[in-house]
Enzyme design. Structure first.
Site, PDB file in Angstrom:
ATOM      1  N   GLU A   1      22.060 -54.744  -0.574  1.00  0.00           N
ATOM      2  CA  GLU A   1      20.614 -54.972  -0.591  1.00  0.00           C
ATOM      3  C   GLU A   1      20.235 -55.680  -1.900  1.00  0.00           C
ATOM      4  O   GLU A   1      20.706 -55.305  -2.973  1.00  0.00           O
ATOM      5  CB  GLU A   1      19.920 -53.617  -0.501  1.00  0.00           C
ATOM      6  CG  GLU A   1      18.444 -53.615  -0.776  1.00  0.00           C
ATOM      7  CD  GLU A   1      17.890 -52.212  -0.959  1.00  0.00           C
ATOM      8  OE1 GLU A   1      16.643 -52.083  -0.947  1.00  0.00           O
ATOM      9  OE2 GLU A   1      18.685 -51.258  -1.111  1.00  0.00           O
TER      10      GLU A   1
ATOM     11  N   ASP B   1      29.713 -45.632 -16.154  1.00  0.00           N
ATOM     12  CA  ASP B   1      29.724 -46.871 -16.954  1.00  0.00           C
ATOM     13  C   ASP B   1      28.281 -47.290 -17.210  1.00  0.00           C
ATOM     14  O   ASP B   1      27.872 -48.411 -16.932  1.00  0.00           O
ATOM     15  CB  ASP B   1      30.487 -47.970 -16.219  1.00  0.00           C
ATOM     16  CG  ASP B   1      30.768 -49.188 -17.105  1.00  0.00           C
ATOM     17  OD1 ASP B   1      30.597 -49.084 -18.334  1.00  0.00           O
ATOM     18  OD2 ASP B   1      31.139 -50.245 -16.564  1.00  0.00           O
TER      19      ASP B   1
END
Length: 286
Positions: free
Chosen positions: A91, A194
């Site tokens: 998306e 991360d």
């Protein structure tokens, strides 16, 4: 965009690619905003034999985070293997300008993600941190996991590359023993893994999204440590996190200890400019 990639996307989605505009996608991939007959999608492409494994790990991480219902991730539309690499279609989320209110909410949502617990530290498969393999063998305690699955592999790699000398690197048993004294106790939490400033966005609606994860069940302080390493997170974000999970907030010394892992990753990816910071933390704690 290569014609073969366009053709693959068209066949997978049943629509023609009207346009493909290069956008920022990180240091190790190509990324495009594509238009499929009026539908906008984000395309990440990795070339080479490792490309599919890296994008599959990203897909599984996004889906794991989304499944908690605590914080948004872009919807995964397609993962495909090509002769010359692999692509991931997501998306497309339009990036907006974060307000204090949206960042407070984002911090609260990250705290919600960290409430998702597991019986052991690790993950069901190895995955990646940047382009480097991240091992996730399950371990019962955080000091054992952080020493064996995070610090030791990166330290060995740095030595093999000549970025650190062997006498600068503590042994795994010593690290684990020291970590038992240094680390706060926690149950394994689902983390992004991360969380630097480029791996989240606030949409035009003010909604926070996590992208490009490196998930595991770990200490929640790892996400906070990475978020503080290079900046990109406002005081409102930390205020929101603390209001929702003050018991999960580690002290500054512990934050620095967890930044060691991410600095080692950067040392192994980008070279000696990170060696001084790594050596300083190693001398301080081990």
């Amino acid at each position: 965009m290569k014609p073969s990639l366009k053709q693959h996307i068209a066949q997978a989605m049943g629509k023609e690619v009207s346009s493909a505009v290069p956008v920022s996608g990180g240091d190790i991939s190509l990324a495009y905003k594509i238009d499929l007959e009026g539908e906008g999608l984000f395309c990440k492409y990795h070339k080479g034999a490792q490309g599919f494994a890296m994008l599959e790990a990203e897909k599984r991480g996004l889906e794991a985070i989304a499944a908690t219902g605590t914080i948004r991730t872009p919807l995964v539309m397609h993962l495909g293997k090509l002769d010359h690499g692999a692509c991931l279609l997501l998306e497309y989320v339009e990036r907006g300008h974060p307000s204090d209110q949206s960042m407070v909410r984002f911090g609260e949502q990250l705290a919600g993600l960290h409430t998702y617990k597991h019986s052991s530290f690790g993950w069901d498969t190895d995955n990646f941190i940047g382009s480097l393999t991240q091992t996730n063998t399950p371990r019962k305690t955080w000091p054992e996991f952080y020493a064996a699955e995070r610090l030791s592999p990166q330290l060995r790699m740095a030595c093999d590359k000549g970025l650190l000398s062997r006498d600068e690197v503590p042994g795994e048993n010593l690290m684990e023993a020291r970590l038992r004294d240094l680390c706060s106790e926690t149950r394994p939490s689902l983390i992004h893994g991360d969380l630097w400033g480029g791996n989240y966005l606030i949409s035009t609606r003010g909604e926070g999204y996590l992208i490009d994860p490196s998930v595991s069940y770990s200490h929640p302080g790892m996400d906070l440590a990475m978020s503080r390493l290079f900046g990109g997170f406002s005081p409102a974000f930390y205020s929101g996190y603390a209001s929702a999970a003050s018991d999960l907030m580690p002290e500054q010394d512990e934050i620095e200890l967890y930044q060691l892992y991410y600095l080692l990753v950067h040392l192994n990816l980008f070279g000696l400019s990170y060696a001084g910071s790594v050596k300083r933390i190693l001398r301080r704690f081990f």
